[in-house]
Design a protein around this motif. Structure first.
Motif, PDB file in Angstrom:
ATOM      1  N   TRP A   1      46.408  37.101  40.677  1.00 62.06           N
ATOM      2  CA  TRP A   1      45.480  37.446  41.763  1.00 62.06           C
ATOM      3  C   TRP A   1      44.127  36.746  41.647  1.00 62.06           C
ATOM      4  N   PRO A   2      43.499  36.698  40.479  1.00 61.85           N
ATOM      5  CA  PRO A   2      42.162  36.080  40.434  1.00 61.85           C
ATOM      6  C   PRO A   2      42.170  34.592  40.796  1.00 61.85           C
ATOM      7  N   PRO A  31      41.088  33.965  45.740  1.00 63.16           N
ATOM      8  CA  PRO A  31      39.990  33.147  46.269  1.00 63.16           C
ATOM      9  C   PRO A  31      40.481  31.909  47.017  1.00 63.16           C
ATOM     10  N   ALA A  32      41.679  31.420  46.660  1.00 59.75           N
ATOM     11  CA  ALA A  32      42.196  30.233  47.344  1.00 59.75           C
ATOM     12  C   ALA A  32      42.496  30.530  48.808  1.00 59.75           C
ATOM     13  N   LEU A  33      42.691  31.816  49.136  1.00 61.67           N
ATOM     14  CA  LEU A  33      42.957  32.201  50.532  1.00 61.67           C
ATOM     15  C   LEU A  33      41.839  33.116  51.048  1.00 61.67           C
ATOM     16  N   ALA A  34      40.660  32.974  50.485  1.00 60.95           N
ATOM     17  CA  ALA A  34      39.548  33.874  50.827  1.00 60.95           C
ATOM     18  C   ALA A  34      39.303  33.916  52.325  1.00 60.95           C
ATOM     19  N   GLY A  35      39.084  35.134  52.826  1.00 58.10           N
ATOM     20  CA  GLY A  35      38.761  35.317  54.241  1.00 58.10           C
ATOM     21  C   GLY A  35      39.962  35.422  55.150  1.00 58.10           C
ATOM     22  N   GLU A  36      41.169  35.222  54.618  1.00 60.22           N
ATOM     23  CA  GLU A  36      42.370  35.196  55.466  1.00 60.22           C
ATOM     24  C   GLU A  36      42.896  36.588  55.814  1.00 60.22           C
ATOM     25  N   ARG A  37      42.346  37.627  55.198  1.00 59.78           N
ATOM     26  CA  ARG A  37      42.854  38.991  55.376  1.00 59.78           C
ATOM     27  C   ARG A  37      44.366  39.058  55.147  1.00 59.78           C
ATOM     28  N   THR A  82      42.457  45.094  39.292  1.00 62.24           N
ATOM     29  CA  THR A  82      42.336  43.656  39.543  1.00 62.24           C
ATOM     30  C   THR A  82      42.592  43.352  41.021  1.00 62.24           C
ATOM     31  N   ILE A  83      43.670  43.897  41.552  1.00 64.35           N
ATOM     32  CA  ILE A  83      44.045  43.579  42.930  1.00 64.35           C
ATOM     33  C   ILE A  83      43.000  44.138  43.900  1.00 64.35           C
ATOM     34  N   ALA A 113      36.508  41.101  46.926  1.00 64.08           N
ATOM     35  CA  ALA A 113      35.757  39.853  46.787  1.00 64.08           C
ATOM     36  C   ALA A 113      36.139  38.836  47.862  1.00 64.08           C
ATOM     37  N   ASP A 114      37.427  38.775  48.198  1.00 68.03           N
ATOM     38  CA  ASP A 114      37.896  37.688  49.066  1.00 68.03           C
ATOM     39  C   ASP A 114      38.332  38.173  50.447  1.00 68.03           C
ATOM     40  N   LYS A 115      37.975  39.430  50.792  1.00 66.21           N
ATOM     41  CA  LYS A 115      38.257  39.966  52.122  1.00 66.21           C
ATOM     42  C   LYS A 115      39.748  39.966  52.450  1.00 66.21           C
TER      43      LYS A 115
END
Lengths: 323, 264
Positions: free
Chosen positions: A150-151, A155-161, A174-175, A181-183
């Motif tokens: 997950w970490p 972030p590689a797909l941040a903002g994609e919901r 963690t999840i 953090a990444d929406k």
């Protein structure tokens, strides 16, 4: 004295939350469209009582590597794409009309291919680039491994919901932190236990994940394999949401295809049980029957495998929703 | 359980002082804190000291509305004050209260119908408070008949079986519990039941312990609502736990937190 009969209408104090999966470019993602689930203010398909909520969405499951053995019916549909998750996902969207793609990173399991978080992230990005619909991404089920994936993936797909799956009572930090953090959206999982479901929802909420960023999941049983128990848990959960229980008011997801296609009824050939009839048709019917049984329980997302079964479910939905 | 927060009442010194000096802050503070503590309704009573009770009621309701949208239980025996309170509350209210006396029912039941609000009805007749549960159930039936006559549904009625201080009337709580059980069988849909809890512990030493023990026993008998000091955390914990044991709430390890997340 004359009085007309009025159909009794149940009044509920609560409702299921609406959750938007996926984000378009304006919303910080790259999806061509988004899917909103939930919102119901009454029991399923009782449109005359109140807002029935969004029509249940159908997600198609995509694996990051082929299964060693699976039903011939599935090989016929996915044989050409089973070694390429991105092509597989694309086929589900373009040919089968998937509302959502559900990528399961089975190959990351240390007992399987033990794929690295970097490899998993690359596959997830390829799938995201190959389709326009929103994503559900499932880890491998090994808590330690998933907590390493997950970490890097999130972030590689941040903002994609993206719906990240899944948070459990023993492994949620963690999840949940990655979702924050990444929406992304956090799927909370419980083993067919409404008390544990509520507890996981509380734990994830306490991490700061907002209610509109949560979907809940009770491990699903297929038709003939505990589905009546799953149904009653779904129904009780929905009733609690309608009664205003803030910790059970999240939309529900169910895993149908993977469960249905591992049953004996979907896999035992005519040489074993000649009286059961055509195997391919039987498997498809088993998946469709499992899905349609869960619909009146209140499920909001069905994760399915076979396109013909999905088509049957759409027809049932058309009828039940008056579409 | 429907929690009716009792604190905005001119019988309390802080509220009386706020009304007399027109100081809104103590009222806003009580409204906010009771809402956060899980109140479903806020009781509003101008108390005995107000110069003009109609004006005082309007001011209290307007002041509460600055900070809370909760429905209000307009608590007065005066008809003009009741109407002023219901109008100011804008429909989100209940009437607290009528009795089973005809002259009251004739005025307050039509008012409940007019505003479309629930109404608390004390089991008191022209002859006073009946001694036992049978007498109270009889008054409750008369109340239900009057309600139907005026088009008020039974489930909009909250029957209050009048709990008296255990220090003075030790047999009374038992009669009240029995009345709660009987009231649920008077009609279908059944009327709701309510108690003004704090009265049970008047003049007693262990007030809070008596209050919360009485509340859990009443919930076990089928109580639907109570006028309580919801700022008493232990009382609320006991209530939430009773609701859990009665299967009114889904269990989780942190069920207290879960309940509070759902209310307030």
């Amino acid at each position: 004295m004359s009085e007309t009969f009025a159909m009794p209408v149940e009044q509920w104090s609560g409702s299921v939350l609406e959750v938007q999966i996926g984000a378009t470019a304006e919303q910080g993602g790259t999806r061509g469209r988004t899917v909103t689930v939930g919102g119901a203010a009454t029991l399923p398909f009782l449109q005359y009582e109140g807002n029935p909520g969004a029509r249940p969405a159908i997600a198609f499951e995509v694996l990051d590597r082929p299964r060693e053995s699976w039903a011939e019916a599935l090989e016929k549909v996915y044989g050409d794409v089973k070694n390429d998750a991105a092509a597989w996902a694309q086929k589900c969207e373009q040919e089968f009309g998937a509302d959502l793609i559900c990528l399961r990173l089975e190959g990351a399991n240390p007992d399987e291919l033990d794929r690295s978080p970097t490899e998993c992230t690359a596959i997830a990005k390829q799938v995201a680039a190959a389709v326009t619909v929103p994503l559900i991404i499932w880890g491998c089920g090994n808590a330690e491994k998933d907590n390493n994936i997950w970490p890097e993936l999130s972030p590689a797909l941040a903002g994609e919901r993206v719906v990240l799956a899944s948070a459990t009572e023993d492994n949620y930090r963690t999840i949940a932190a990655c979702c924050l953090a990444d929406k992304h959206i956090c799927l909370t999982e419980a083993p067919l236990d409404i008390n544990i479901q509520k507890q996981v929802n509380i734990l994830v909420s306490e991490m700061g994940v907002k209610p509109q960023d949560m979907i809940q999941y009770q491990t699903t049983g297929a038709l003939g394999y505990g589905i009546e128990y799953a149904y009653s848990i779904y129904e009780r959960s929905r009733l609690a949401a309608l009664d205003g229980d803030a910790m059970l008011r999240f939309p529900m997801l169910s895993v149908v295809g993977a469960e249905a296609w591992k049953t004996k009824e979907a896999t035992a050939g005519p040489e074993e049980v000649p009286e059961w009839g055509d195997l391919e048709r039987r498997g498809i019917l088993w998946e469709a029957a499992t899905a349609t049984t869960l619909l009146p329980g209140g499920t909001d997302i069905l994760v399915m495998w076979h396109p013909t079964a999905a088509q049957m479910v759409r027809a049932v939905l058309d009828e039940l929703t008056g579409a | 359980m429907i929690v009716i927060g009792e604190r905005i009442n001119g019988m309390f010194v802080d509220v009386r002082g706020a009304i007399q000096s027109q100081d809104p802050e103590p009222i806003r503070d009580l409204a906010r804190r009771q809402q956060a503590a899980g109140a479903d309704y806020l009781d509003v009573n101008v108390g005995p000291a107000a110069d003009d009770p109609v004006v005082a009621m309007q001011w209290l309701v307007a002041t509460i509305r600055e900070v809370s949208d909760l429905p209000l239980a307009i608590d007065t025996t005066r008809q003009a004050v009741m109407r002023a309170g219901l109008e100011a509350a804008g429909g989100k209210a209940m009437i607290n209260s009528t009795t089973g006396e005809k002259k009251k029912l004739d005025v307050l039941m039509p008012m409940a119908a007019e505003f479309g609000v629930p109404i608390i009805a004390l089991t008191i007749s022209e002859q006073g408070v009946p001694r036992d549960a049978n007498g109270r159930a009889e008054v409750a039936l008369n109340i239900l008949a009057a309600a139907l006559e005026h088009g008020v549904m039974p489930d909009s009625i909250l029957i209050d079986a009048v709990i008296l201080p255990v220090s003075a009337q030790q047999e009374n709580p038992g009669h009240v519990l029995e009345t709660i059980r009987q009231t649920k069988m008077l009609s279908d849909p059944a009327p709701k039941t309510v108690i003004g809890l704090s009265n049970v512990s008047q003049n007693a030493l262990y007030r809070e312990l008596i209050n919360r023990t009485c509340l859990t026993m009443a919930l076990g008998a089928g109580l639907d609502a109570a006028i309580v000091d919801c700022l008493d955390d232990e009382l609320m914990d006991a209530m939430i736990t009773a609701e859990l044991l009665l299967n009114h709430q889904v269990y989780s390890a942190d069920y207290l937190k879960a309940y509070r997340a759902s209310h307030g």
